[in-house]
Each structure stands twice: as structure tokens, then as C-alpha cells.
Design a protein around this motif. Structure first.
Motif, mmCIF file in Angstrom:
data_model
loop_
_atom_site.group_PDB
_atom_site.id
_atom_site.type_symbol
_atom_site.label_atom_id
_atom_site.label_comp_id
_atom_site.label_asym_id
_atom_site.label_seq_id
_atom_site.Cartn_x
_atom_site.Cartn_y
_atom_site.Cartn_z
ATOM 1 N N ALA A 185 0.835 -1.198 0.000
ATOM 2 C CA ALA A 185 0.000 0.000 0.000
ATOM 3 C C ALA A 185 0.873 1.252 0.000
ATOM 4 O O ALA A 185 1.842 1.340 0.757
ATOM 5 N N LYS A 186 0.537 2.207 -0.846
ATOM 6 C CA LYS A 186 1.304 3.448 -0.897
ATOM 7 C C LYS A 186 1.253 4.202 0.424
ATOM 8 O O LYS A 186 2.161 4.977 0.741
ATOM 9 N N SER A 187 0.211 3.972 1.199
ATOM 10 C CA SER A 187 0.099 4.626 2.494
ATOM 11 C C SER A 187 1.191 4.202 3.456
ATOM 12 O O SER A 187 1.461 4.869 4.454
ATOM 13 N N GLN A 188 1.851 3.052 3.153
ATOM 14 C CA GLN A 188 2.922 2.552 4.008
ATOM 15 C C GLN A 188 4.294 3.057 3.580
ATOM 16 O O GLN A 188 5.294 2.751 4.223
ATOM 17 N N PHE A 189 4.342 3.827 2.502
ATOM 18 C CA PHE A 189 5.628 4.316 2.005
ATOM 19 C C PHE A 189 6.296 5.282 2.975
ATOM 20 O O PHE A 189 7.496 5.537 2.864
ATOM 21 N N GLY A 193 12.108 2.489 4.759
ATOM 22 C CA GLY A 193 12.518 1.266 4.083
ATOM 23 C C GLY A 193 11.448 0.589 3.248
ATOM 24 O O GLY A 193 11.765 -0.240 2.393
ATOM 25 N N VAL A 194 10.175 0.920 3.472
ATOM 26 C CA VAL A 194 9.097 0.216 2.777
ATOM 27 C C VAL A 194 9.087 0.550 1.289
ATOM 28 O O VAL A 194 8.985 -0.336 0.432
ATOM 29 N N LYS A 195 9.194 1.829 0.949
ATOM 30 C CA LYS A 195 9.190 2.222 -0.459
ATOM 31 C C LYS A 195 10.382 1.627 -1.199
ATOM 32 O O LYS A 195 10.241 1.134 -2.332
ATOM 33 N N SER A 196 11.550 1.642 -0.565
ATOM 34 C CA SER A 196 12.743 1.067 -1.193
ATOM 35 C C SER A 196 12.593 -0.436 -1.387
ATOM 36 O O SER A 196 12.985 -0.981 -2.423
ATOM 37 N N ALA A 197 12.002 -1.104 -0.384
ATOM 38 C CA ALA A 197 11.810 -2.553 -0.496
ATOM 39 C C ALA A 197 10.854 -2.892 -1.625
ATOM 40 O O ALA A 197 11.055 -3.868 -2.359
ATOM 41 N N CYS A 198 9.809 -2.081 -1.788
ATOM 42 C CA CYS A 198 8.850 -2.290 -2.878
ATOM 43 C C CYS A 198 9.536 -2.114 -4.226
ATOM 44 O O CYS A 198 9.366 -2.928 -5.140
ATOM 45 N N GLN A 199 10.328 -1.070 -4.335
ATOM 46 C CA GLN A 199 11.044 -0.809 -5.595
ATOM 47 C C GLN A 199 12.076 -1.892 -5.867
ATOM 48 O O GLN A 199 12.212 -2.377 -6.995
ATOM 49 N N PHE A 200 12.794 -2.306 -4.835
ATOM 50 C CA PHE A 200 13.856 -3.309 -4.993
ATOM 51 C C PHE A 200 13.291 -4.654 -5.448
ATOM 52 O O PHE A 200 13.876 -5.343 -6.284
ATOM 53 N N VAL A 206 0.015 -0.161 -4.303
ATOM 54 C CA VAL A 206 -1.443 -0.101 -4.295
ATOM 55 C C VAL A 206 -1.888 1.251 -3.743
ATOM 56 O O VAL A 206 -1.608 1.588 -2.591
ATOM 57 N N ASP A 207 -2.579 2.002 -4.568
ATOM 58 C CA ASP A 207 -3.124 3.298 -4.159
ATOM 59 C C ASP A 207 -4.629 3.146 -3.995
ATOM 60 O O ASP A 207 -5.379 3.091 -4.978
ATOM 61 N N THR A 208 -5.082 3.031 -2.756
ATOM 62 C CA THR A 208 -6.504 2.783 -2.491
ATOM 63 C C THR A 208 -7.390 3.947 -2.908
ATOM 64 O O THR A 208 -8.611 3.790 -3.023
ATOM 65 N N LYS A 209 -6.797 5.122 -3.143
ATOM 66 C CA LYS A 209 -7.582 6.283 -3.565
ATOM 67 C C LYS A 209 -7.820 6.301 -5.081
ATOM 68 O O LYS A 209 -8.605 7.104 -5.574
#
Length: 382
Positions: A185-189, A193-200, A206-209
């Protein structure tokens, strides 16, 4: 000088005690391992007349059975504190977690399949296993690992659907799959480390909006399912794509109702069932509710790190090929898989949604004057 030696000796003793417990746990796993026999089912689909799991009242999936600090738990906490074990584990866990975040951040700068990217991926998997180790999870028993031989290979891949108990089995699955991907979820970015882990990991954000979020998620899932090569002949989507269908951690006594996200595309899935055998402390991550006390942060980490050993069992099930009815009905598909996984785990299925965690007036809304009657949350039997 003396103070420094005392502190070094304190942490040194904690490190030695940690290694000793690890060695004992490995011996126990070698000579007295936990068993988990496979089910003998001629038909695993309940919709086609297969065996049905026990149907719970609704609270089983979040009813925690070993709350608080009984005398034995207090004894282990005091012992781990006096021996330096607790502080060694806590500080080491924080340091390793920070290294993991830095590792995936650095890994994002390397091209996929480059030596640097592969090195960071291996570090990610090994450090995830170390995080389990520092949380007292010394032994991880994996049954039917050969059923994951499709990972990293050409051809179509299934979507991996495990049950969810706590963060330790998530760390373990990162190690077992040697680098997994999934929906984030983008809300967790905003979490470090979460955004980097998603990219890696080439994950699906997931953008719920976004009003087209379901279509975009399905498209992201299909990239991993189809697993087509790029212009260089490499397979950027050959990782295991993991979706936790419950969307929340359960109590090990029941499964939450499965969301349909992993089943909506109508493609094969591979169930993975996980459990922590226990006697004194259930490692499940469950918040306090009207049903009873839970096992939540930060006390949960203290309980983990004062244990002598936490054993995790992971069973890789066979790939589930959906029939025609399941391909067009994701609710039916999810229900059949949920029932099968509950049978393997020997626990109940429930119709409780993960939305109950944020339900105003629900069982987790402890400030509400009363529970809404539409919320399925029976009180604990007396």
C-alpha cells in the motif's frame, strides 16, 4: 575502563547464551522434531463435496489464548535480562533491521540481475533469516520445499497465498523464497525502508484512492503470473509473488475471511500454510479486543526475545489449478482455498473480515460504549 569491561562482559555473556540456546534448539530439531503429516484428501474443494473445515463463530481468528505475564514468562524475562540475552537480542535486532533498510536502499541503485543487485538480494534474504534468529526463532522446518522449484524459472508462475501470523513468518518467507515480491500500500511508504523494499523487489504499489486500483493490481499480478522475458532475455518477474489473503495476522485458532485480490485474476495459486507449535507462549500478533487481551507491540517483542526457542513450521502445498467455476467466481475460489488451508492447519474458518480491526464500535474499538450488533464478535464463552 572497569565499567567498559563490565558492559562488554554483560553483552558477551548474552551473545554466548544466545549461541548456546541456538545449538540446543538445533539438536532438539534434529533428534525430536515436530511432526506435521500431510492430509489425505481425495477432493480438496468443499464446493465439489470435499471435506469442510470447522466453521467458527467469528472470534476465533483474533482470540488470543496466552495473554499477560504468567510466572514462567516473568522468570524467562528476568533470566534473559540478568544474563544479557534480552538486551543483546534487542539491540542486535534494531541494528540488523537498519542494515536491511540500508541494503534495499542501496540495491535500488543497481540494475536488476547485476552483480550488485544479486548481492543485495542475497543479503536481504540472509538478514531476514537473522532477524528471525534474533527473535528466538532458531528452527524453521520447511516441508515440501521442492514444490517451489518454479521460482526464478521461465514459464507461468502461481500466486503464493500464505496465512499470516506475525512478522517472523514474513521474514522467514523472504528467506525461503530467496527474495519475494508482493503488493504494498502506498500509504505505508512513509515507513522507513518500505518504499525502497517495494522498488527493490519490483512490487506492486497499491493506491486505495485510485478508482482503477483493482484493474491496476490485477495487471501487476499478471506480470508475475505470465513471467515474460525482457528485451535482454531475462525474467524480471520471476520472483515469488506473495499475497496474504487475510490481510491481517490471525491468532492461530482461526482464519479470517480471505480477500479476493489474489483470486480475482482466476490464475493458479500456491497455498503455503504456516504455524508456530507452542505450549506456553503463542507467538501470534493479535491486538487487544473485547474478547480478551492480545499480544501486541512493544510487549510482544519482549516476549519473543525472552524465549528459549520459537519453532516455525512451513508447509508448501501443491499448486491449486482453478476450475471453471473458480475462474469466474473469486469469492468461491477464495472460500475453497481458505477451507483447504484451515484443514491443513487444523483450525476453524471464519467469515470475519480484516476490516473489523478498524470497525467503529467493533471488537477492537475498546473506547466504544457498545459493540454494533452487525459486527460478528461474540464474547468469550464463560
Amino acid at each position: 575502563m572497569v565499567v567498559g569491561l563490565v558492559i562488554a562482559g554483560y553483552f558477551g555473556f548474552g551473545f554466548v547464551f544466545h549461541l548456546l540456546l541456538w545449538f540446543v534448539a538445533l539438536l532438539q530439531n534434529c533428534f525430536c522434531p515436530y511432526r506435521w503429516p500431510d492430509l489425505s484428501l481425495q477432493n480438496k474443494r468443499k464446493s465439489d463435496g470435499g471435506e469442510e473445515a470447522k466453521v467458527g463463530a467469528g472470534h476465533e481468528c483474533y482470540e488470543y489464548d496466552t495473554p499477560g505475564w504468567p510466572p514462567y514468562a516473568v522468570f524467562k524475562l528476568v533470566l534473559s535480562l540478568c544474563t544479557g540475552l534480552l538486551l543483546f537480542r534487542l539491540i542486535s535486532f534494531v541494528v540488523v533491521f537498519a542494515v536491511v533498510a540500508l541494503n534495499v536502499k542501496i540495491g535500488c541503485y543497481f540494475a536488476p540481475f547485476s552483480c550488485g543487485h544479486r548481492f543485495c538480494n542475497a543479503n536481504f534474504a540472509l538478514l531476514s533469516r537473522l532477524l528471525c534468529n534474533l527473535s528466538s526463532c532458531y528452527t524453521i522446518q520447511v516441508f515440501h520445499r521442492e514444490r517451489l522449484k518454479w521460482m526464478g524459472q521461465a514459464g507461468n508462475h502461481p500466486v503464493v497465498v500464505p496465512n499470516h501470523i506475525n512478522m517472523l513468518e514474513a521474514f522467514s518467507l523472504e528467506y525461503i523464497t530467496w527474495g519475494m515480491s508482493g503488493c504494498v500500500a502506498k500509504s505505508q511508504f512513509s515507513i522507513p525502508g518500505v518504499k525502497s523494499a517495494c522498488q527493490f523487489s519490483n512490487g506492486v504499489a497499491v493506491d486505495t484512492k485510485d478508482k482503477d486500483v483493482k484493474q491496476k493490481v490485477n495487471a501487476g499480478i499478471m506480470k508475475f503470473v505470465v513471467n515474460e522475458p525482457d528485451e535482454r532475455g531475462q525474467y524480471p518477474y520471476s520472483r515469488a509473488f506473495v499475497i496474504y489473503p487475510e490481510g491481517i495476522t490471525n491468532s492461530q485458532n482461526g482464519l479470517f475471511r480471505f480477500n479476493t485480490g489474489a483470486f480475482a485474476p482466476g490464475v493458479p495459486v500456491q497455498p503455503i500454510v504456516q504455524r508456530f507449535p507452542y505450549k506456553f507462549m503463542n507467538p501470534a500478533w493479535v491486538s487487544d479486543s473485547r474478547v480478551g487481551p492480545g499480544n501486541d507491540l512493544p510487549w510482544m517483542m519482549l516476549r519473543y526475545m525472552s524465549q528459549f526457542n520459537i519453532t516455525l513450521q512451513v508447509k508448501i502445498c501443491e499448486i491449486w489449478e482453478p476450475n471453471e467455476a473458480e475462474k469466474v467466481d473469486p469469492v468461491l475460489y477464495a472460500s475453497n482455498v481458505q477451507n483447504y488451508m484451515a484443514l491443513e492447519l487444523g483450525i476453524a474458518v471464519t467469515n470475519t473480515s480484516n476490516k473489523i480491526l478498524r470497525q467503529k464500535g467493533g471488537p477492537f474499538d475498546l473506547k466504544a460504549s457498545q459493540v454494533h450488533p452487525e459486527v460478528d464478535s461474540p464474547e468469550r464463552p464463560q
